[in-house]
Each structure stands twice: as structure tokens, then as C-alpha cells.
Design a protein around this motif. Sequence first.
Motif, PDB file in Angstrom:
ATOM      1  N   GLN A   1      26.228   9.427  -7.517  1.00 53.45           N
ATOM      2  CA  GLN A   1      27.156   9.042  -6.453  1.00 53.45           C
ATOM      3  C   GLN A   1      26.925   9.812  -5.164  1.00 53.45           C
ATOM      4  O   GLN A   1      27.217   9.316  -4.077  1.00 53.45           O
TER       5      GLN A   1
ATOM      6  N   GLN B   1      35.011   3.806 -14.986  1.00 57.43           N
ATOM      7  CA  GLN B   1      33.809   3.821 -14.118  1.00 57.43           C
ATOM      8  C   GLN B   1      32.532   3.829 -14.963  1.00 57.43           C
ATOM      9  O   GLN B   1      31.539   3.165 -14.630  1.00 57.43           O
ATOM     10  N   ALA B   2      32.582   4.604 -16.077  1.00 54.14           N
ATOM     11  CA  ALA B   2      31.397   4.640 -16.949  1.00 54.14           C
ATOM     12  C   ALA B   2      31.111   3.265 -17.547  1.00 54.14           C
ATOM     13  O   ALA B   2      29.948   2.834 -17.672  1.00 54.14           O
TER      14      ALA B   2
ATOM     15  N   ALA C   1      43.477   9.927 -15.246  1.00 54.36           N
ATOM     16  CA  ALA C   1      42.213  10.227 -14.537  1.00 54.36           C
ATOM     17  C   ALA C   1      41.019  10.105 -15.489  1.00 54.36           C
ATOM     18  O   ALA C   1      39.958   9.562 -15.136  1.00 54.36           O
ATOM     19  N   ALA C   2      41.194  10.596 -16.707  1.00 55.83           N
ATOM     20  CA  ALA C   2      40.107  10.478 -17.680  1.00 55.83           C
ATOM     21  C   ALA C   2      39.810   9.013 -18.002  1.00 55.83           C
ATOM     22  O   ALA C   2      38.658   8.588 -18.159  1.00 55.83           O
TER      23      ALA C   2
ATOM     24  N   LYS D   1      40.257   6.573 -15.934  1.00 56.48           N
ATOM     25  CA  LYS D   1      39.542   6.007 -14.797  1.00 56.48           C
ATOM     26  C   LYS D   1      38.047   6.331 -14.874  1.00 56.48           C
ATOM     27  O   LYS D   1      37.191   5.501 -14.562  1.00 56.48           O
ATOM     28  N   ARG D   2      37.764   7.602 -15.283  1.00 63.22           N
ATOM     29  CA  ARG D   2      36.349   7.945 -15.430  1.00 63.22           C
ATOM     30  C   ARG D   2      35.680   7.093 -16.507  1.00 63.22           C
ATOM     31  O   ARG D   2      34.538   6.672 -16.377  1.00 63.22           O
ATOM     32  N   THR D   3      36.475   6.855 -17.568  1.00 62.43           N
ATOM     33  CA  THR D   3      35.939   5.984 -18.619  1.00 62.43           C
ATOM     34  C   THR D   3      35.678   4.576 -18.086  1.00 62.43           C
ATOM     35  O   THR D   3      34.675   3.908 -18.389  1.00 62.43           O
TER      36      THR D   3
END
Length: 965
Positions: free
Chosen positions: A487, A382-383, A375-376, A378-380
Motif C-alpha cells: 500500500q 481487505q485481505a 478493525a481486525a 476490516k483488515r480481514t
Amino acid sequence: MSLFSKSPPISLAAMLTLVTGLAVTGMLFVAVSALEYGKMELGFQQRAQARASAIRSGLDDTLELVTIINDLFKSVGPVSREQFGDFTRPLLARYPFVQAFNFHRVLTDEQARRHAAALRERYPGYTMFDSGRLPLSPRPRHAIVDYLEPMQGNEAAFGLDVMSLGPMSNTVNQAVAAGTTLATPLLRLVQERDNQKGFVLLMPVYRPGAQTATAEQRREAWIGNTGAVIRSTDLIHKILHGADLLDDSSLVVRVYVGDDVRPDNLIYSLGQPVGQSVAAKPLQRWLAFDYHDVYTRTFSAAGKAWHVQVTPLPRPFLASHLGSLSTLLGGLLFSLLTAAFVNSLARRSVRVQRLVDERTRALQLSNERLNDDVAARKRTEQALQESELRFRRLLALSSDWYWEQDEQFRFTSITGGFFDKGKQDPDHFMGKTRWEHHPEMRQARWGQDHIALLQAHLPFLNFEYALTGTDGQQHWFSISGEPLFDQDGVFKGYRGTGTDITERKQSEQRIHHIAHHDVLTGLPNRVLLQDRLTQAAAFANRSGNPLWVMLIDLDRFKFVNDSLGHKAGDLLLKTVAQRLQDSVRESDTVARLSGDEFVAILTEYPDEALSLDVTQRIMRAVAQPVLLEGKEFFVTCSIGVAVYDPDGTPAQRLIEHADIAMYRAKKLGRNNTQFYQPAMNEEALERVRIETALRSALERDEFVLHYQPQVDLGSGRIVGMEALIRWRHPELGMVAPDRFIGLAEETGLIVPIGAWVLRAACMQAKAWQDAGFGPLRIAVNLSPRQFGEPNLLASIAEVLEQTGLPPSCLDIELTEGLFMSDVALAVELLHKLKALGLALSIDDFGTGYSSFSYLRRFPIDVLKIDRSFVSDIGDGDEAAIVVSIIALAHNLKLRVIAEGVETAAQLDYLRLHGCDEIQGYYFSQPVPAEAFGQMLAEGRNLLAMGCENPINVIKSHRGSSSKPS
């Protein structure tokens, strides 16, 4: 999917970047090419127009040659062959393109036979003949070439009947019917040594009084033609050489005479011809290696159509198109490099995306416990995507700098371009809103609209505003921005780009200034003057206070231009413009109307009333000496003032009224101020009526001379006379000199009028001498315009030679102010006049800018005491001035003449103190020539009038002392 799977060699973003760059490069290339072509076109048009204007002006001057010779026959009457030769030889020397000057004498068959017989006594073998040396054919009228200068080289035309030549006969008939100067068609001159063609300028000579008659009456009064045979090629070459227009080797100049442009009508060609012009499409213009347009100007002169055709020659390609080539090459290179850079970023992004996908799938399959890490990651991911999107957006909005704001519109980031190029201090912006550093935004409408747009979270483009930089200068900026949302749609702030547009704004301001200001002086021009006048009138209407409009005209400005040239005249205008600005308040307007005319708009305020002090201050400022080419000049001005009453005259007519008042000031002697009065309109109409009649008065023989005796106080006899002009108008009656002399001076008509006065006075003085009345002196006044004429010496010498009057019997009278503006030039000219043997007098002595040092330097013979001193001779001060002038003159070995002597008491006083001569109503008023001749025949003198013997009067008052020499 394999990590090393192939991706497209060129990305879509790189293709779009390349296409956009190529499109922008193409547009810039076309625009710069258009500017280059426009520059070439403008330069060529300016040079071509200069040559066409010079040729047109030169042709007008050439037409004046025939008019000048024709005026000789009008003013002198019958002209002898010797007079014709003496008059035309200087013109031949000055105008080398003239093949010959001639006079065609109109004769019948019988008159032609008698005239030919008379000329054979002087020219053995002389004969009259038709074209082709054929015997003279019978016809109603012959026009024989009778006077011909120079004779040498032109003998073939002596005795030719020009009516036997078809083209010349038609031209002569047209000129006689129209009463004007006409040119013949192009002819092959028999006398011409080269192959150039020529033409003849013809102007008919009539008996007196026929100039205003009908065409048929003019034909009956026709006595001959004056003509000038012109070598056409030499004429055009002389005109272009005189205007310094022969040194441009990049132009082909052709001149045609006739109805259209064809080789048969070509009279002049300079340079080598070029090919056909290309089409006018932009790309074809650029691809053509040079500018090939042809400039043609057509005008009419002497009844013929003249065509001036100018064609440019080829120039080096790079000299004209370096800018467009540089733009094209630079744009292509920049587009390719940018596309390559974008393509590398796109490929890198694809590789990163693939790597993240592979790692994520591997971690999901290997260990479920690493879900949090996934999950982390994925956030990376997206960033990283947001960062990539932000980077691409920045590339799309690339400009001078980038900025960001938070949700309170405070700056959080500004790149260095804003501070470096815009000269701004970072401490004034970071953590603050734009209007905290620029408080005017909250008060101004444009700022309030921008703040409202930001509060509505809307994007904006090209918002322009100005700030003062750390260098103390004003800088202009243009910014664009878009709002940021997370978002969930929550507003997070703004980001955008900015550009420094200071240079563009300064260019716009310069263009606006040039459009509204005079180029030479920097003062407002007519356009801005009308706007300022409208604003001033509106203020006057609101406040109820009056408004002054002043028209300021320099006195004798033409003298500076004629004597020192236009460069000195421009320097004088700039100096006067600065002095006028310094003489009024900052709130007032000073504008240049035209030439040497200026307009000042003065507004009255409740605590600052307008008075005459401002006009006096302006006149004093203008009258300060000006140093031009190492010499001091004193220039005065005449001022007309129109007062605007909010309930009175329309503001649109204020300048017109001020102009009328200014002419009133000129009429009153210049160097003064006049306020407009309604009665001046009548005076202006009278001035127009007088000027119109004055222009034809000389031709209609309406001028006459009156003569006032000058009497010697020692013998009591008449020793001279002053010639005074009078105008005998058929409707206005006898017009006094003060009504038309000043107007003639302004319009330049004083020059031919003064020449007529000089000739008529000398002829009358010579007639009285031949009648046995002795060597009387004739005094003739010289106007300032005549004094500045370049041919003054030659014209006076010519009059003396033609009339036979001894130079010692001619007394030229000059006023003091006439030569005080340039003393060195005046001294030189006066010595040249004195070398002719003339006597020189200073008229109205004591009323001008007298200087004892000037009197010592000037070769003066006589001082004339002004009548204003003589009329007040009973006053102690005036009497003392008269005595001082007499003593001063005698100490300088000068004669003294007192004007305006009207009483016996004045006469006795002048005798007592040794005055030499007098003139005035006491002895006689100015009288016509017949009455003056009768006075001389009767021997009228002071003793015959019952006056006491002058010698006894002097002895009774002064003992046995003699009069000072």
C-alpha cells in the motif's frame, strides 16, 4: 439491505469471459477452416499438376515418333515400301494410339500419272483421288498418301491427295515453310471405329542439305511428308495410364485442343463433371460442402494449343472439416463452462461482501468495546478483497504454471506444471534467482537486458529462454510477469505465468533445417552452401590461409538410374553423401549441388595444411562397393578443385572454376582429380564450341570413316579392318576423335553417331565383299552409352539385315570397364549379341579391371593387346605381360590382335610368341575407304613389304613346334 436481496443473474465478468471465449473460438474456427481449405487446395493442385505434366511429357514423346520416321529418310536416303513397313511395325505395336504411319510423296501432275501407272502393276485397281473420292484435280503439287502402315483398316486413305483437304493442306504448307513437326486440326477419322476425333502429325522430308535453307529453298527441296495419324482419346488415355494417373476417382480430367476451351475442342474426358465453383471468401469456402476450383494449364505442342482442365469431385463434408467443427464445438463448450464458473465466483463474492457489511454494522451498533475486533475484521475484509483480486488476475493470466519471487528476485512459489512439463528439478529453483540456475544470462546480452528490466521493477511479456531438463533434452519456456507493491508503494517482488514452447521451437528449427538442407541426403543445399562459402572466404581473408572448393561428380551415375531405377539411384546418392561427410573434417562443409554433383568446402588452418591426401581419401571412400538390389556396384568420381587465394580469384567464381576443373577430370578418363588453371577457361570455351558443332555434324554429313588393316601373321594377308571415325569440319578441319568422342559420350550424341558408324561400316564391308575381296571382318567400337541402350540388339540385327553383311564378318569391340559395374547383366547381354552370330572383342586388354573369371564367363572371341604394352615391348616387364596375355588367350581358345605395331622388332617379337594378328602404323595407318580399297586391289601384305616368311621366322626361334591353338 437484506442478506437475501437479489443480485443480477449474470455478472459483468461472466459476460466479458463469454464474449472473449466466443471471439477466440471464432478466430480459431476461421483459422482452422483456412488451413483445411488450403490443404485441399494444395493437394488438388499437386495432383492436377502431375497430370498436366504427364500429358505434356507424353505429347513430346509422341512428336518424337514422326521425328524418328523422318530421320529414317534422312539417314538412309530413298526408303522402300518394305523398309518403311519393317521400320514402323514395331512402333505401331508399341504405341497403340497410332492409327497409321504414312508417307506423302510430292508429285507433279505428270509424275502422279506415271506413279499411279507403276503402282497398278502391284495394286490392281489403284487410283489417286481428291477428298470425297473425287478424281485428282490439277494443281502445282500433289501430296499423295504413298506408304501406309498398317494397310488393313486404312485402305480408304491409300492414294489420297492430302492437298485437297483444306485443314491438312494449310498444315502441310506451314510445316514445309517452318521445317518442323505440326499437327492438323481435330478431324473425324474415317478409319476410326468409335466416335473419338484424331489429328495427323506431319513433318516434311527434304532433299539433303535443305534443313538450314530459307523457307522458299525448303519448299523447292520438299519431296514429301512423314506423318502419324493419332487417335486423340487413346493417346491421352495411354499417357495417363503409363504414368499410373487413372486411379484417382475424385478428379475430372478434360483435355482440349485449339485456341480456347470449348466443347468442340474436347478430345478426352475422365470422370463425371461437377457444378460451378463457389466464391473464394473464407466463410463461403467453408460452408460450401467441397472444394470446386478448376485447374487449367495451357501449353503448345506441334503448333497447337493444348488445354488440360482438372476439376475435383465432391468429398464427404466431415472428412475435410472435422478439425474446424471440433474447434468450434469445443470452443463453445469451453466458453460456456468458463463463463458459468466466473459467474459463480462473482455471485459468491457479492454474498461474502454483503455478509461482512451486515455483521460489521451490527457489531458497531451493539458494542463500542468491540472496536478492535471491528478493525481486525476490516483488515480481514481487505485481505479477502486482495485475495479475490489476486484470484481474478490469475484467471486473466491463466497458462501452464504460476510463479512468485521476493524482493531479491528469488523464487518463493512455482506451481507443478513447470516441473512436470518442463522436466526441471525444484531444488534448483526454490530460494534462488533465475540466473543462479542459468548463469549464461549474466554473460549474454539478452540476459543482461532482462535483469536490468527486473531491477527497474517493470513488467515484461513473452520472455523466452532455454534450459536443459532432467531428461537431458533442451526445453524452451516463455514467461510473463509484473511487479508487486504494498500500500505504501514498496516493491515486494514479482509474480507471473509461464508456458512450455518447446514444440513450437522445434518446429521452427525443423522448418529452418528443411529450407537449408537437401531433402534426400540431408546435406546443405545451394542456399546454405553460399552462406558457408561466404563465411569460409571471410575466414580465409582474415587468416591469410587458402581455401579449397571441390566439385565432386559421380562417374556413370546415369547407368545406375537407367538400369535399376531412381530408387536405387537415391540409395546410392545417400550412401555417397555419408561417405563424403566421413571423409572430411567436422569443420568442413559437404553440400549437394544438384543431381549427382556435390561440393566440399575445405578450410586450411595454421596447424593443419590442405594436401592431395584429402582428395585421394574421398575418391577411395566413394569407390568402395555399394550393394544395390542384391548386386555390388562400383562407382567412381571425378573431382575438380578451385583454390581460393585471399588476394586472388573472387570467391563467387570458385564453384564455377571447380566445375571447369571437374570437366577436365572427366575428359582425362574420369576417376581423377584436377586443379583449376586459367588455361582451362579456353578449354571450356573450346568444349562449348565443339559441342555446338557436334549436334549438327551428323545432319550435315561431316563424319567419315577411316579403316586400319588387321593383318594375319601366319599368311601376311589383310583379314579385316577396324572402322575409325573422323570429323571433317568445314572450319575446324579434320577434328581428332579424342576432341569429340568423350563429349559425345557425355551429351548422349554418341548413340546416333555410333549407329551411323555401325551402318556405314557394314555397308562398306559388304561393298568390298561384293567387289571380290573375300569375307573381310569389320571391327566397330561400342561405346558405354550404346551398350546401355535397350534397343541395342534390335538395331544391330536391323543393320545386318538391311546391309546384307554376314553376322560373322562383324566384330564388336568392347572395353573392359564397360561391363564391369554389373557383371550378370553384361554376361546376359553379351550372350544375346553372340546369338546374332557376331564376333566379340575386348579392346585395350590389360588396362582395365581384368579378371580371369570374367573371361571364362564372357563369350569373347578376340583379345586386343593395348598399344601401351606393345610400344614398351623392349622392357622386360612389358614383354612378359604381352607373352602372358597371348598364352592366356590361346588357353581360352581366343584370337589375339596386337595394336600399335610400329617397328619390325615389335613385329618379330609378336610372331615369335604366337600372336595371331597385328594392326598399326608399321603396316598402315588408318586410311579413307578409297585408299583401303586400293590396298586390297593391289594385294598388299607383309611378304610384299619385304618381311621374312612368318613360318620360317617361327621355326628359327622355336624349332619345329607349331603355334598354340
